[in-house]
Design an enzyme around this catalytic site. Structure first.
Site, PDB file in Angstrom:
ATOM      1  N   LYS A   1      85.366   2.924   1.763  1.00 61.45           N
ATOM      2  CA  LYS A   1      85.412   3.728   2.986  1.00 61.45           C
ATOM      3  C   LYS A   1      83.982   3.789   3.554  1.00 61.45           C
ATOM      4  O   LYS A   1      83.461   4.857   3.902  1.00 61.45           O
ATOM      5  CB  LYS A   1      85.970   5.107   2.614  1.00 61.45           C
ATOM      6  CG  LYS A   1      86.406   5.970   3.751  1.00 61.45           C
ATOM      7  CD  LYS A   1      87.655   5.484   4.454  1.00 61.45           C
ATOM      8  CE  LYS A   1      87.845   6.296   5.727  1.00 61.45           C
ATOM      9  NZ  LYS A   1      88.578   5.639   6.780  1.00 61.45           N
TER      10      LYS A   1
ATOM     11  N   ASP B   1      91.616   2.690   4.259  1.00 57.95           N
ATOM     12  CA  ASP B   1      92.858   3.052   4.965  1.00 57.95           C
ATOM     13  C   ASP B   1      93.596   1.800   5.437  1.00 57.95           C
ATOM     14  O   ASP B   1      94.817   1.696   5.320  1.00 57.95           O
ATOM     15  CB  ASP B   1      92.609   4.031   6.117  1.00 57.95           C
ATOM     16  CG  ASP B   1      91.373   3.699   6.926  1.00 57.95           C
ATOM     17  OD1 ASP B   1      90.299   3.523   6.320  1.00 57.95           O
ATOM     18  OD2 ASP B   1      91.470   3.594   8.150  1.00 57.95           O
TER      19      ASP B   1
ATOM     20  N   TYR C   1      84.455  11.778  -9.127  1.00 52.92           N
ATOM     21  CA  TYR C   1      84.966  12.108 -10.462  1.00 52.92           C
ATOM     22  C   TYR C   1      83.865  12.504 -11.432  1.00 52.92           C
ATOM     23  O   TYR C   1      84.148  12.816 -12.589  1.00 52.92           O
ATOM     24  CB  TYR C   1      85.733  10.924 -11.047  1.00 52.92           C
ATOM     25  CG  TYR C   1      87.088  10.764 -10.438  1.00 52.92           C
ATOM     26  CD1 TYR C   1      87.193  10.331  -9.120  1.00 52.92           C
ATOM     27  CD2 TYR C   1      88.242  11.057 -11.134  1.00 52.92           C
ATOM     28  CE1 TYR C   1      88.425  10.191  -8.519  1.00 52.92           C
ATOM     29  CE2 TYR C   1      89.480  10.915 -10.541  1.00 52.92           C
ATOM     30  CZ  TYR C   1      89.568  10.481  -9.238  1.00 52.92           C
ATOM     31  OH  TYR C   1      90.788  10.341  -8.642  1.00 52.92           O
TER      32      TYR C   1
ATOM     33  N   ASP D   1      92.169   5.259  -7.764  1.00 51.15           N
ATOM     34  CA  ASP D   1      93.195   6.175  -8.264  1.00 51.15           C
ATOM     35  C   ASP D   1      94.406   6.118  -7.334  1.00 51.15           C
ATOM     36  O   ASP D   1      95.545   5.931  -7.770  1.00 51.15           O
ATOM     37  CB  ASP D   1      92.594   7.592  -8.292  1.00 51.15           C
ATOM     38  CG  ASP D   1      93.392   8.536  -9.160  1.00 51.15           C
ATOM     39  OD1 ASP D   1      94.431   8.130  -9.691  1.00 51.15           O
ATOM     40  OD2 ASP D   1      92.965   9.704  -9.301  1.00 51.15           O
TER      41      ASP D   1
END
Ligand code: NAI
Length: 383
Positions: free
Chosen positions: A201, A250, A134, A274
């Site tokens: 991640k 995930d 971002y 988000d």
């Protein structure tokens, strides 16, 4: 004792949801504390109202007041098109260094949800708000900037990047990650929450997402050794009030659906945050009631999570629930949890009576539609 709260009315449905919501907040404080506590509302101008009155969308007086403020609350602001800045919201977040975006997700009885046991969801997402992809550092495929960056990556660093690629940069720092995790841990301790889960991640992006995980555990070990333990330490028989654990993003999406009771506070990076905030909101029946706050070290800036809803503005159709629940968060934060609890109980009560705004009526079987103003009045009467 009165608590000063700066507020920005906002654009579109902003004035309506404030008109319906503010009396509910004042009434909750009055009911909880008699005359002993009160909110002192001080208006600041921003958005279209500010532009009409001052010629600027974000006047200096507003920014100066916010820089010195502890508590503020805003309605939604339209993103002006082609006025020289990306978004008023982004400007506010950047200039005020509102680095933590915090969203509690809880279920309100009676709202239809896509899962079997939405009542098991009681989570609060701490999303890093200033770093990650971002940061806005990205270049379109084929531009001189992209070519230059790709040439550097290939020639200097030996990276394999297709010359025709668009490229983006994902900067993440120890400072940015640690202050977010610190806030999440502090919150968990102060509010008796059982765990903080770092969602990342890091198996793929080792030096950004993986570093976030490592920095998170570092903060816990360095600053919360007395009160926070890892899952391994807990398994070995440790007993401290908060467990810090981590999950790959995930798996996290699967786990919050399958084992929601195992998760409480979630601390995560900007992009993951988000996604998971909206997914969790959907899990309990949508975004209509979701509150939020953006925080720096000095300022807690509360806001509903929806936008200006221009197509229903001025029609008394908007749902003021998200603003009212953001106000309940403010009350909790400002040391008025009894007033916040009255609001939560009132929302439960009014929803169970099935008299709700049109957006919620679509999710509640047999509901009667009421306007924005009436919904606020019902909540006020239900306190
Ligand atoms: P939006 O949230 O305004 O609207 C999305 C959909 O939800 C629309 O169908 C709208 O009618 C409905 N909706 C939203 N809030 C509602 C409420 N309280 N009650 C009933 N229905 C509601 O999102 P959209 O259309 O993407 O954005 C419109 C404007 O709002 C844009 O200028 C955008 O930049 C701005 N915006 C501002 C935000 C903020 O100030 N934090 C956040 C999101 C968007």
């Amino acid at each position: 004792m009165s608590t000063k709260v700066y507020y920005i009315e906002g654009d579109g449905i902003g004035p309506e949801v404030w008109a319906a919501g503010r009396p509910v907040l004042d009434a909750a404080v009055e009911k909880a504390y008699g005359g002993a506590r009160a909110l002192e509302w001080v208006e600041l101008l921003a958005g279209e109202k500010a532009y009409r009155e001052t010629g600027s969308h974000l006047p200096d007086e507003t920014m100066n007041a916010l820089r010195g403020a502890a508590l503020a609350m805003k309605g939604p602001l339209t993103t002006p098109v082609g006025k020289g800045f990306r978004s008023l919201n982004v400007t506010l977040r950047q200039v005020l260094d509102l680095y933590a975006c915090i969203r509690p997700i809880r279920y309100f009885e009676g709202v239809q949800s896509p899962v079997k046991r939405p009542q098991d969801v009681d989570m609060i997402v701490f999303r890093e708000n200033t770093e990650d992809v971002y940061a806005g550092i990205e270049y379109a495929a084929g531009t001189p900037e992209a070519r230059k960056l790709i040439a550097f990556l290939r020639d200097e660093l030996g990276a394999r990047v297709d010359e025709a690629a668009g490229v983006g940069v994902k900067p993440m720092t120890a400072k940015g990650s640690k202050r977010l995790v610190r806030k999440a841990l502090r919150f968990a301790l102060d509010h008796g929450k059982p765990s903080v889960t770092l969602s990342h991640k890091g198996n793929i992006m080792k030096h950004t997402e993986g570093a976030f995980r490592a920095w998170g555990y570092e903060v816990a070990a360095e600053e919360f050794a007395e009160s926070v333990m890892t899952e391994d330490e807990a398994k070995a028989g440790g007993s401290r009030p908060v467990i810090i654990k981590d999950r790959i993003a995930d798996a996290m999406f699967q786990n919050v659906l399958m084992y929601p009771r195992d998760y409480s506070v979630i601390a995560t990076t900007n992009l993951n945050g988000d996604y998971i905030s909206d997914a969790l909101a959907a899990q309990v029946g949508g975004l209509g009631l979701a509150p939020g706050v953006n925080m720096s070290d000095g300022l807690a800036f509360f806001e509903p999570t929806h936008g200006t809803a221009p197509t229903i503005a001025g029609q008394d159709k908007a749902n003021p629930g998200s603003l009212i629940l953001s106000g309940a968060m403010l009350l909790e934060h400002a040391g008025m949890p009894e007033a916040a609890a009255l609001i939560h109980a009132a929302v439960n009560r009014v929803i169970s009576q099935k008299r709700v705004t049109v957006d919620l009526a679509g999710q509640i079987e047999g509901a009667t539609v009421v306007g924005c103003r009436e919904f606020g009045e019902l909540l006020g009467a239900g306190l």
